[in-house]
Motif scaffolding. Structure first.
Motif, mmCIF file in Angstrom:
data_model
loop_
_atom_site.group_PDB
_atom_site.id
_atom_site.type_symbol
_atom_site.label_atom_id
_atom_site.label_comp_id
_atom_site.label_asym_id
_atom_site.label_seq_id
_atom_site.Cartn_x
_atom_site.Cartn_y
_atom_site.Cartn_z
ATOM 1 N N GLN A 1 0.813 -1.202 0.000
ATOM 2 C CA GLN A 1 0.000 0.000 0.000
ATOM 3 C C GLN A 1 0.850 1.257 0.000
ATOM 4 N N GLU A 2 0.218 2.320 -0.429
ATOM 5 C CA GLU A 2 0.892 3.609 -0.576
ATOM 6 C C GLU A 2 1.513 4.091 0.734
ATOM 7 N N SER A 3 0.956 3.710 1.852
ATOM 8 C CA SER A 3 1.483 4.141 3.158
ATOM 9 C C SER A 3 2.986 3.932 3.256
ATOM 10 N N PHE A 4 3.460 2.770 2.820
ATOM 11 C CA PHE A 4 4.880 2.457 2.955
ATOM 12 C C PHE A 4 5.748 3.364 2.096
ATOM 13 N N ARG A 5 5.250 3.752 0.928
ATOM 14 C CA ARG A 5 6.053 4.628 0.054
ATOM 15 C C ARG A 5 6.191 6.027 0.643
ATOM 16 N N ARG A 6 5.385 6.351 1.627
ATOM 17 C CA ARG A 6 5.454 7.663 2.286
ATOM 18 C C ARG A 6 6.469 7.703 3.421
ATOM 19 N N LEU A 7 7.029 6.556 3.779
ATOM 20 C CA LEU A 7 8.004 6.493 4.865
ATOM 21 C C LEU A 7 9.410 6.746 4.338
ATOM 22 N N GLU A 8 10.256 7.376 5.145
ATOM 23 C CA GLU A 8 11.637 7.655 4.739
ATOM 24 C C GLU A 8 12.386 6.377 4.390
ATOM 25 N N ASN A 9 12.099 5.287 5.119
ATOM 26 C CA ASN A 9 12.867 4.065 4.886
ATOM 27 C C ASN A 9 12.486 3.341 3.594
ATOM 28 N N TRP A 10 11.494 3.876 2.844
ATOM 29 C CA TRP A 10 11.183 3.277 1.541
ATOM 30 C C TRP A 10 12.411 3.308 0.629
ATOM 31 N N ALA A 11 13.281 4.283 0.838
ATOM 32 C CA ALA A 11 14.500 4.392 0.025
ATOM 33 C C ALA A 11 15.423 3.192 0.225
ATOM 34 N N ALA A 12 15.224 2.432 1.305
ATOM 35 C CA ALA A 12 16.062 1.256 1.585
ATOM 36 C C ALA A 12 15.257 -0.038 1.478
ATOM 37 N N VAL A 13 14.123 -0.005 0.787
ATOM 38 C CA VAL A 13 13.278 -1.198 0.684
ATOM 39 C C VAL A 13 14.032 -2.336 -0.010
ATOM 40 N N SER A 14 13.789 -3.540 0.438
ATOM 41 C CA SER A 14 14.511 -4.706 -0.086
ATOM 42 C C SER A 14 14.132 -5.071 -1.509
ATOM 43 N N ASN A 15 12.931 -4.746 -1.906
ATOM 44 C CA ASN A 15 12.424 -5.182 -3.208
ATOM 45 C C ASN A 15 11.724 -4.014 -3.904
ATOM 46 N N PRO A 16 12.495 -3.129 -4.552
ATOM 47 C CA PRO A 16 11.875 -1.979 -5.213
ATOM 48 C C PRO A 16 10.863 -2.369 -6.297
ATOM 49 N N ASP A 17 10.963 -3.600 -6.822
ATOM 50 C CA ASP A 17 10.037 -4.057 -7.864
ATOM 51 C C ASP A 17 8.908 -4.911 -7.301
ATOM 52 N N ILE A 18 8.528 -4.665 -6.059
ATOM 53 C CA ILE A 18 7.476 -5.497 -5.474
ATOM 54 C C ILE A 18 6.182 -5.410 -6.275
ATOM 55 N N VAL A 19 5.861 -4.252 -6.835
ATOM 56 C CA VAL A 19 4.627 -4.121 -7.621
ATOM 57 C C VAL A 19 4.667 -5.062 -8.825
ATOM 58 N N GLY A 20 5.784 -5.091 -9.524
ATOM 59 C CA GLY A 20 5.910 -5.976 -10.680
ATOM 60 C C GLY A 20 5.796 -7.438 -10.293
ATOM 61 N N GLN A 21 6.439 -7.809 -9.195
ATOM 62 C CA GLN A 21 6.393 -9.199 -8.748
ATOM 63 C C GLN A 21 4.979 -9.594 -8.309
#
Length: 194
Positions: free
Chosen positions: A11-31
């Motif tokens: 969900q969009e909530s996570f993309r609003r957090l500062e730590n989204w820049a360090a997310v383990s799987n930037p392509d989670i939407v594609g997967q």
């Protein structure tokens, strides 16, 4: 149809957090989209689960408008969208009743965070008697600070701390904890062929 794909908290909530820049799987939407397309093609139920923290004023407060699937993910008519307020997708929702009504016995788990809501949902589902497949590369997480870390640090400070648990270790630990006990571990390619 006796299988369901659970898409947990992508969900969009996570993309609003500062730590989204360090997310383990930037392509989670594609997967996740690959899993969703495959589930729909197979006639499996797709269940969308969102996390909400009403009245908190955080990015998980529905009043701020971020509690919806990340852009690029779209439930279709007839696919349930459930909102939870606990870590697992069962305790504060009607998920078990929904799955029972549809005759679901097998679950595929994807979502955010690997070790938190996804792993916890998997453990509860296993205890409830579901046959669970955990698709690690269709989950995502963030580095975790040490329990004694001071609050309010920036992402750069968190990442620079040698006590911070990196995402690859979090993911590996989750796979070790779940495999053979609570779930079968699989990849998107293994399940979809793509």
């Amino acid at each position: 149809m006796n299988r369901a794909l659970l898409v947990i908290d992508v969900q969009e909530s996570f993309r609003r957090l500062e730590n989204w820049a360090a997310v383990s799987n930037p392509d989670i939407v594609g997967q996740v989209n690959k899993l969703v397309a495959h589930a729909r093609d197979q006639g499996d139920l797709v269940v969308w689960i969102l996390h909400a923290e009403h009245g908190t004023g955080t990015v998980f407060d529905p009043a701020l408008g971020h509690v919806h699937p990340i852009d690029g993910l779209q439930p279709v008519e007839g696919e349930p969208v459930i909102t939870k307020t606990s870590h697992n997708a069962f305790t504060t929702t009607n998920l078990q009743q929904l799955l029972t009504r549809h005759g679901i016995r097998e679950l595929t788990v994807s979502g955010i965070r690997t070790e938190q809501c996804c792993e916890t949902t998997t453990r509860v589902a296993s205890d409830l008697g579901y046959d669970v497949t955990f698709v690690t590369d269709a989950t995502a997480t963030h580095p975790i600070e040490h329990r004694d870390a001071p609050p309010g640090r920036s992402l750069a400070e968190i990442l620079a701390d040698p006590r911070t648990l990196p995402t690859d270790e979090i993911t590996a630990r989750t796979e070790y904890a779940l495999s053979g006990r609570f779930a079968r571990i699989a990849t998107v390619k293994e399940l979809t062929g793509s």
